[in-house]
Design an enzyme around this catalytic site. Structure first.
Site, PDB file in Angstrom:
ATOM      1  CG  ASN A   9      35.357 -28.308 -74.905  1.00 57.86           C
ATOM      2  OD1 ASN A   9      35.180 -29.362 -75.537  1.00 57.86           O
ATOM      3  ND2 ASN A   9      36.354 -28.153 -74.040  1.00 57.86           N
ATOM      4  CD1 TRP A  10      29.169 -29.030 -77.356  1.00 59.10           C
ATOM      5  CD2 TRP A  10      28.746 -30.518 -78.970  1.00 59.10           C
ATOM      6  NE1 TRP A  10      28.254 -28.458 -78.212  1.00 59.10           N
ATOM      7  CE2 TRP A  10      27.981 -29.354 -79.216  1.00 59.10           C
ATOM      8  CE3 TRP A  10      28.649 -31.583 -79.862  1.00 59.10           C
ATOM      9  CZ2 TRP A  10      27.131 -29.231 -80.321  1.00 59.10           C
ATOM     10  CZ3 TRP A  10      27.799 -31.471 -80.960  1.00 59.10           C
ATOM     11  CH2 TRP A  10      27.045 -30.302 -81.188  1.00 59.10           C
ATOM     12  CE  LYS A  11      34.973 -29.271 -70.833  1.00 61.13           C
ATOM     13  NZ  LYS A  11      35.296 -28.982 -69.429  1.00 61.13           N
ATOM     14  CG  HIS A  95      40.421 -28.044 -72.371  1.00 61.02           C
ATOM     15  ND1 HIS A  95      40.288 -28.701 -71.170  1.00 61.02           N
ATOM     16  CD2 HIS A  95      39.365 -27.199 -72.461  1.00 61.02           C
ATOM     17  CE1 HIS A  95      39.184 -28.275 -70.570  1.00 61.02           C
ATOM     18  NE2 HIS A  95      38.602 -27.363 -71.332  1.00 61.02           N
ATOM     19  CD  GLU A  97      38.225 -30.954 -69.118  1.00 60.02           C
ATOM     20  OE1 GLU A  97      37.887 -31.286 -70.272  1.00 60.02           O
ATOM     21  OE2 GLU A  97      37.492 -30.293 -68.366  1.00 60.02           O
ATOM     22  CD  GLU A 167      38.438 -23.267 -70.884  1.00 54.69           C
ATOM     23  OE1 GLU A 167      37.238 -23.144 -71.106  1.00 54.69           O
ATOM     24  OE2 GLU A 167      39.041 -24.349 -70.976  1.00 54.69           O
ATOM     25  N   GLY A 173      34.067 -26.952 -64.577  1.00 59.44           N
ATOM     26  CA  GLY A 173      33.218 -28.057 -64.124  1.00 59.44           C
ATOM     27  C   GLY A 173      32.929 -28.048 -62.635  1.00 59.44           C
ATOM     28  CB  SER A 213      31.564 -22.638 -63.680  1.00 59.17           C
ATOM     29  OG  SER A 213      32.115 -23.870 -63.221  1.00 59.17           O
ATOM     30  N   GLY A 234      31.582 -25.326 -71.336  1.00 60.10           N
ATOM     31  CA  GLY A 234      31.564 -26.786 -71.274  1.00 60.10           C
ATOM     32  C   GLY A 234      30.154 -27.281 -70.998  1.00 60.10           C
TER      33      GLY A 234
HETATM   34  P1  13P Z   1      32.567 -25.906 -67.806  1.00 55.53           P
HETATM   35  O1  13P Z   1      31.786 -24.816 -68.519  1.00 55.53           O
HETATM   36  O2  13P Z   1      31.812 -27.207 -67.738  1.00 55.53           O
HETATM   37  O3  13P Z   1      33.097 -25.431 -66.493  1.00 55.53           O
HETATM   38  O4  13P Z   1      33.845 -26.235 -68.733  1.00 55.53           O
HETATM   39  C1  13P Z   1      34.604 -25.175 -69.209  1.00 55.53           C
HETATM   40  C2  13P Z   1      35.567 -25.692 -70.197  1.00 55.53           C
HETATM   41  O5  13P Z   1      36.456 -26.471 -69.873  1.00 55.53           O
HETATM   42  C3  13P Z   1      35.407 -25.283 -71.596  1.00 55.53           C
HETATM   43  O6  13P Z   1      36.491 -25.663 -72.369  1.00 55.53           O
END
Ligand code: 13P
Length: 252
Positions: A9-11, A95, A97, A167, A173, A213, A234
């Site tokens: 997930n490149w966000k 998600h 976020e 998640e 993160g 993470s 992420g």
């Molecule tokens: P991180 O791997 O940066 O913790 O993010 C996980 C995530 O939100 C994947 O959708």
């Protein structure tokens, strides 16, 4: 046996040139393995280019979100048929976020899931508890509520393509991943809840990714668990070497 699915997930990261370079590195290496399904989820503006670069490879490409409606006056939104139209096959929904920053609730996730399924997109529905919810020992209640909200009213046949990503919000993160035991407990609970709702065969085939993470240093211990069917990555998915090392960890 469930094929593990490792997705990046490149966000809201990268630019066009860096997205192109990243997918080129992933595509050439990931196509060599059939033991793991590999996917990338770029920001919308790069989606079509990434799809084109992955043509003829086994790398799946998806969007990070879609709207519940097919079209209309929803400025700034992107509809499921548009995601499909540019050649993407997958979509991340719910998600944390988006729940946290865009106010998405379980009913909206459910409506988006209906749109994704109606347009033949493979949905990755994200669920997970906050730190406060875990500390209050409410993790499984929250997971049940999120599952109930997102999956209500669908049949097992409709949900056949579904992937769930567990998640925990406190792990995203933060560098602080769930331990394998913590993840396995929740994955077992998700699978058992889905068995109750949709039957044992559905639950046995359901792929449940872990996200939060995931990095090369912890991927092997997480992904060696039978209950953990891949990862939604992420930060570590933005570096091809880290991402491919996580893919590698899922092959063993
Ligand atoms: P991180 O791997 O940066 O913790 O993010 C996980 C995530 O939100 C994947 O959708």
């Amino acid at each position: 046996m469930r094929t593990p699915f490792v997705a990046g997930n490149w966000k809201m990261n990268l630019d066009g040139a860096r997205a192109a370079a990243l997918v080129e590195s992933i595509r050439s290496a990931a196509t060599k393995t059939t033991a793991v399904e590999v996917g990338v989820f770029p920001p919308y503006p790069y989606l079509a280019d990434v799809v084109r670069r992955c043509e003829g490879s086994s790398v799946r490409v998806g969007a990070q979100n879609c709207h519940a409606q097919n079209s209309g006056a929803f400025t700034g939104e992107v509809a499921a048929p548009m995601v499909k139209d540019v050649g993407a096959t997958h979509v991340i929904l719910g998600h944390s976020e988006r729940r946290q920053f865009c106010g998405e609730d379980d009913a909206q996730v459910r409506a988006k899931l209906a749109a994704a399924l109606a347009h033949g997109l493979v949905p990755i529905v994200c669920i997970g508890e906050t730190l406060a919810e875990r500390q209050a020992q409410r993790t499984l209640d929250v997971i049940r509520r999120q599952l109930d909200g997102a999956l209500a009213g669908f049949s097992a046949a409709q949900l056949a393509p579904l992937v769930i990503a567990y998640e925990p919000v406190w792990a995203i993160g933060t560098g602080m991943n769930a331990t394998p035991a913590q993840a396995v407990e929740v994955h077992r609970f998700i699978r058992a809840s889905c068995a109750e709702r949709f039957g044992a065969a559905f639950a046995a085939a359901l792929r449940i990714q872990y996200g939060g993470s995931v990095k090369p240093e912890n991927a092997a211990e997480l992904l060696s668990e039978d209950e953990i069917d891949g990862a939604l990555v992420g930060g570590a998915s933005l570096d091809p070497r880290s991402f491919l090392s996580i893919v590698q960890a899922a092959t063993v």
